[in-house]
Design a protein around this motif. Structure first.
Motif, PDB file in Angstrom:
ATOM      1  N   MET A   4       0.729   3.146   1.116  1.00  0.00           N
ATOM      2  CA  MET A   4       2.076   2.637   0.925  1.00  0.00           C
ATOM      3  C   MET A   4       2.563   2.911  -0.497  1.00  0.00           C
ATOM      4  O   MET A   4       3.724   3.298  -0.706  1.00  0.00           O
ATOM      5  N   LEU A   5       1.694   2.723  -1.470  1.00  0.00           N
ATOM      6  CA  LEU A   5       2.041   2.994  -2.865  1.00  0.00           C
ATOM      7  C   LEU A   5       2.377   4.470  -3.065  1.00  0.00           C
ATOM      8  O   LEU A   5       3.367   4.809  -3.718  1.00  0.00           O
ATOM      9  N   ARG A   7       3.412   6.623  -0.833  1.00  0.00           N
ATOM     10  CA  ARG A   7       4.675   6.934  -0.173  1.00  0.00           C
ATOM     11  C   ARG A   7       5.869   6.430  -0.973  1.00  0.00           C
ATOM     12  O   ARG A   7       6.902   7.106  -1.066  1.00  0.00           O
ATOM     13  N   THR A   8       5.714   5.240  -1.560  1.00  0.00           N
ATOM     14  CA  THR A   8       6.812   4.655  -2.335  1.00  0.00           C
ATOM     15  C   THR A   8       7.105   5.479  -3.589  1.00  0.00           C
ATOM     16  O   THR A   8       8.264   5.784  -3.890  1.00  0.00           O
ATOM     17  N   THR A 100      11.781   0.118  -1.169  1.00  0.00           N
ATOM     18  CA  THR A 100      11.330   0.620   0.129  1.00  0.00           C
ATOM     19  C   THR A 100      10.353   1.783  -0.049  1.00  0.00           C
ATOM     20  O   THR A 100      10.332   2.444  -1.085  1.00  0.00           O
ATOM     21  N   THR A 101       9.585   2.037   1.002  1.00  0.00           N
ATOM     22  CA  THR A 101       8.594   3.105   0.910  1.00  0.00           C
ATOM     23  C   THR A 101       9.230   4.492   0.844  1.00  0.00           C
ATOM     24  O   THR A 101       8.550   5.455   0.475  1.00  0.00           O
ATOM     25  N   ASP A 102      10.531   4.594   1.182  1.00  0.00           N
ATOM     26  CA  ASP A 102      11.206   5.883   0.997  1.00  0.00           C
ATOM     27  C   ASP A 102      11.997   5.922  -0.313  1.00  0.00           C
ATOM     28  O   ASP A 102      12.864   6.765  -0.503  1.00  0.00           O
ATOM     29  N   THR A 131       3.647  -5.562  -5.951  1.00  0.00           N
ATOM     30  CA  THR A 131       3.410  -4.926  -4.659  1.00  0.00           C
ATOM     31  C   THR A 131       3.947  -5.761  -3.498  1.00  0.00           C
ATOM     32  O   THR A 131       4.193  -5.223  -2.410  1.00  0.00           O
ATOM     33  N   ILE A 134       7.326  -4.457  -1.894  1.00  0.00           N
ATOM     34  CA  ILE A 134       7.453  -3.171  -1.208  1.00  0.00           C
ATOM     35  C   ILE A 134       7.691  -3.433   0.277  1.00  0.00           C
ATOM     36  O   ILE A 134       6.965  -4.191   0.910  1.00  0.00           O
ATOM     37  N   THR A 135       8.728  -2.812   0.820  1.00  0.00           N
ATOM     38  CA  THR A 135       9.039  -2.957   2.246  1.00  0.00           C
ATOM     39  C   THR A 135       9.107  -1.583   2.903  1.00  0.00           C
ATOM     40  O   THR A 135       9.303  -0.574   2.224  1.00  0.00           O
ATOM     41  N   GLU A 136       8.969  -1.558   4.212  1.00  0.00           N
ATOM     42  CA  GLU A 136       8.938  -0.283   4.927  1.00  0.00           C
ATOM     43  C   GLU A 136      10.296   0.415   4.941  1.00  0.00           C
ATOM     44  O   GLU A 136      10.374   1.637   4.913  1.00  0.00           O
ATOM     45  N   ASP A 137      11.374  -0.368   5.031  1.00  0.00           N
ATOM     46  CA  ASP A 137      12.693   0.240   5.153  1.00  0.00           C
ATOM     47  C   ASP A 137      13.763  -0.707   4.626  1.00  0.00           C
ATOM     48  O   ASP A 137      13.461  -1.830   4.209  1.00  0.00           O
TER      49      ASP A 137
END
Length: 205
Positions: A4-5, A7-8, A100-102, A131, A134-137
């Motif tokens: 996740m990190l 990707r972020t 977000t992760t994007d 941390t 951090i959210t997916e979207d």
């Protein structure tokens, strides 16, 4: 969490924002020292994360011209002057409600004094985030901020909004409502103007 990190940080870089990861407070302070030149002007946004990490004390003791909004006795007009000064600061340092992760930053603000200089003004914006934010979207970011962060912040600020009693947002129209500015930062025109430092701990809300 490692995936996740990664990707972020990759998402932030794709969106013209720099991403960093530090393990602890000591690494954070070392990185901040490297990112800010001595003698430069530094503004700040209201942030439980920065307060808990001791960043404000770090700025007060460092060789910086710190626009300190937490000086006792400041009037509302004094604070307004500081907020205006933040637009011309060399560095503006703040937390964020969610990343977000994007690689997008989502914030809800009461009067805009925190999100406005994130968008434009300071030559450099440093965002420090735990941390836990951090959210997916974007959808989950909005959900997190409205239902977790905003009610907790309203309690901290001793507001009398419904969320302080219900522990959840009901999209009120209370005169003390702090959820007025919903800002999603999806990228930057100037590469790496915004630098996001993710610290390996759950901190702030």
């Amino acid at each position: 969490m490692v995936g996740m990190l990664e990707r972020t940080i990759a998402g932030l870089q794709r969106n013209n924002m720099a991403g960093y990861f530090v393990h602890n407070r000591q690494e954070l302070m070392a990185l901040l020292s490297g990112l800010m030149e001595k003698g430069q002007t530094v503004g700040c946004g209201d942030s439980v994360t920065l307060e808990e990490l001791g960043v404000f004390d770090f700025l007060r003791k460092g060789d910086y011209i710190f626009y300190d909004k937490y000086v006792p006795g400041l009037t509302s007009e004094d604070k307004r002057r500081l907020y205006i000064q933040n637009f011309a600061a060399d560095t503006f340092i703040t937390g964020t409600n969610a990343v977000t992760t994007d690689g997008k930053l989502f914030n809800i603000d009461g009067n805009g004094s925190r999100v406005a200089p994130m968008i434009y003004g300071p030559r450099q914006v440093i965002v420090v985030v735990g941390t836990n934010k951090i959210t997916e979207d974007v959808e989950s970011a909005i959900q997190r901020v409205r239902q977790i962060a905003a009610p907790m912040d309203a309690k901290r600020l001793k507001k009398e909004t419904p969320c302080t009693k219900l522990n959840r947002c009901v999209d009120c129209r209370h005169p003390q409502r702090i959820c007025n500015d919903f800002v999603l930062i999806t990228g930057q025109f100037v590469k790496d103007r915004i630098k996001v430092i993710i610290i390996d701990m759950e901190i702030g809300y």
